[in-house]
Design a protein around this motif. Structure first.
Motif, PDB file in Angstrom:
ATOM      1  N   UNK A 198       0.803  -1.210   0.000  1.00  0.00           N
ATOM      2  CA  UNK A 198       0.000   0.000   0.000  1.00  0.00           C
ATOM      3  C   UNK A 198       0.836   1.260   0.000  1.00  0.00           C
ATOM      4  N   UNK A 199       2.041   1.189   0.512  1.00  0.00           N
ATOM      5  CA  UNK A 199       2.866   2.378   0.663  1.00  0.00           C
ATOM      6  C   UNK A 199       3.578   2.833  -0.587  1.00  0.00           C
ATOM      7  N   UNK A 200       4.036   1.910  -1.409  1.00  0.00           N
ATOM      8  CA  UNK A 200       4.799   2.308  -2.605  1.00  0.00           C
ATOM      9  C   UNK A 200       3.930   3.089  -3.592  1.00  0.00           C
ATOM     10  N   UNK A 201       2.745   2.615  -3.957  1.00  0.00           N
ATOM     11  CA  UNK A 201       1.918   3.437  -4.852  1.00  0.00           C
ATOM     12  C   UNK A 201       1.527   4.774  -4.220  1.00  0.00           C
ATOM     13  N   UNK A 202       1.293   4.781  -2.907  1.00  0.00           N
ATOM     14  CA  UNK A 202       0.950   6.028  -2.224  1.00  0.00           C
ATOM     15  C   UNK A 202       2.137   6.983  -2.207  1.00  0.00           C
ATOM     16  N   UNK A 203       3.342   6.468  -2.076  1.00  0.00           N
ATOM     17  CA  UNK A 203       4.551   7.278  -2.124  1.00  0.00           C
ATOM     18  C   UNK A 203       4.644   7.990  -3.461  1.00  0.00           C
ATOM     19  N   UNK A 204       4.472   7.242  -4.536  1.00  0.00           N
ATOM     20  CA  UNK A 204       4.573   7.809  -5.889  1.00  0.00           C
ATOM     21  C   UNK A 204       3.461   8.833  -6.117  1.00  0.00           C
ATOM     22  N   UNK A 205       2.247   8.474  -5.737  1.00  0.00           N
ATOM     23  CA  UNK A 205       1.107   9.365  -5.951  1.00  0.00           C
ATOM     24  C   UNK A 205       1.237  10.647  -5.127  1.00  0.00           C
TER      25      UNK A 205
ATOM     26  N   UNK B  88       6.573  14.804   1.706  1.00  0.00           N
ATOM     27  CA  UNK B  88       5.164  14.558   1.361  1.00  0.00           C
ATOM     28  C   UNK B  88       4.977  13.113   0.913  1.00  0.00           C
ATOM     29  N   UNK B  89       5.915  12.603   0.134  1.00  0.00           N
ATOM     30  CA  UNK B  89       5.830  11.222  -0.336  1.00  0.00           C
ATOM     31  C   UNK B  89       5.964  10.247   0.827  1.00  0.00           C
ATOM     32  N   UNK B  90       6.849  10.539   1.774  1.00  0.00           N
ATOM     33  CA  UNK B  90       7.029   9.664   2.936  1.00  0.00           C
ATOM     34  C   UNK B  90       5.775   9.651   3.803  1.00  0.00           C
ATOM     35  N   UNK B  91       5.142  10.811   3.978  1.00  0.00           N
ATOM     36  CA  UNK B  91       3.876  10.853   4.722  1.00  0.00           C
ATOM     37  C   UNK B  91       2.828   9.974   4.045  1.00  0.00           C
ATOM     38  N   UNK B  92       2.751  10.037   2.718  1.00  0.00           N
ATOM     39  CA  UNK B  92       1.809   9.184   1.984  1.00  0.00           C
ATOM     40  C   UNK B  92       2.129   7.709   2.156  1.00  0.00           C
ATOM     41  N   UNK B  93       3.423   7.374   2.114  1.00  0.00           N
ATOM     42  CA  UNK B  93       3.837   5.979   2.294  1.00  0.00           C
ATOM     43  C   UNK B  93       3.414   5.467   3.662  1.00  0.00           C
ATOM     44  N   UNK B  94       3.681   6.251   4.694  1.00  0.00           N
ATOM     45  CA  UNK B  94       3.346   5.813   6.054  1.00  0.00           C
ATOM     46  C   UNK B  94       1.833   5.726   6.237  1.00  0.00           C
ATOM     47  N   UNK B  95       1.104   6.732   5.789  1.00  0.00           N
ATOM     48  CA  UNK B  95      -0.342   6.774   6.002  1.00  0.00           C
ATOM     49  C   UNK B  95      -1.047   5.620   5.288  1.00  0.00           C
TER      50      UNK B  95
END
Length: 175
Positions: free
Chosen positions: A92-99, A126-133
């Motif tokens: 779930x984190x890798x696509x969220x990181x990119x997005x 911002x990408x790291x926050x998306x990855x974690x969330x």
């Protein structure tokens, strides 16, 4: 003790056989004497306990032994839950990181940065926050799914004392 007559042997067997012949009757008596002696010396060793009913086996599965260790099956359930959580987090984190990184770059066109490093660092944050969330959302859900599935499947296997395809079907149907 009677010694059996020697059996006729071929020339090849006599030539290649370097070891003396041993008769089974001698070995049985020697083994039984050693076994009796060992039983006399170790009276404090308890008899092995094999649970008779399915509930006893389940109690053994989820209980601890004399040295306060959990069973091997329960340890495997915990390991697969942790592995599923990590894999779900990455999935779930890798696509969220990119997005999240792309969204940040698209939405921050008018911002002023001191240098290129600050701009890249802000996008990466911002990408790291998306990855974690989003990784967390996928991770815990995957871990719960795998834990319930494996617990039901293993419990049915232990209770019935056999592996069956129907256990997988029942575990999947519960989810």
């Amino acid at each position: 003790m009677e010694v059996p007559p020697p059996a006729p042997r071929s020339f090849l067997c006599r030539a290649l056989c370097l070891f003396p012949r041993v008769f089974a009757a001698e070995a049985v008596t020697a083994d039984s004497e050693v076994l009796e002696e060992r039983q006399k010396r170790l009276p404090y060793v308890p008899e092995p306990y094999y649970p008779e009913s399915g509930w006893d086996r389940l109690r053994e599965l989820f209980g601890k032994d004399e040295q306060q260790r959990i069973s091997k099956d329960l340890a495997n359930i915990c390991k697969t839950a942790a592995t599923a959580g990590i894999i779900g987090w990455v999935y779930g984190g890798i696509p969220a990181f990119i997005h999240a990184k792309q969204q940040y770059i698209e939405q921050s066109q008018a911002e002023i940065y001191h240098n290129r490093f600050d701009a890249v660092q802000s996008a990466h944050r911002a990408a790291t926050r998306g990855f974690i969330r989003y990784g967390w959302r996928w991770g815990w859900r995957t871990a719960v799914f795998v834990t319930i599935f494996n617990t039901v499947n293993t419990s049915l296997n232990v209770y019935r004392n056999k592996d069956a395809l129907s256990h997988f079907v029942i575990a999947g149907a519960l989810l």
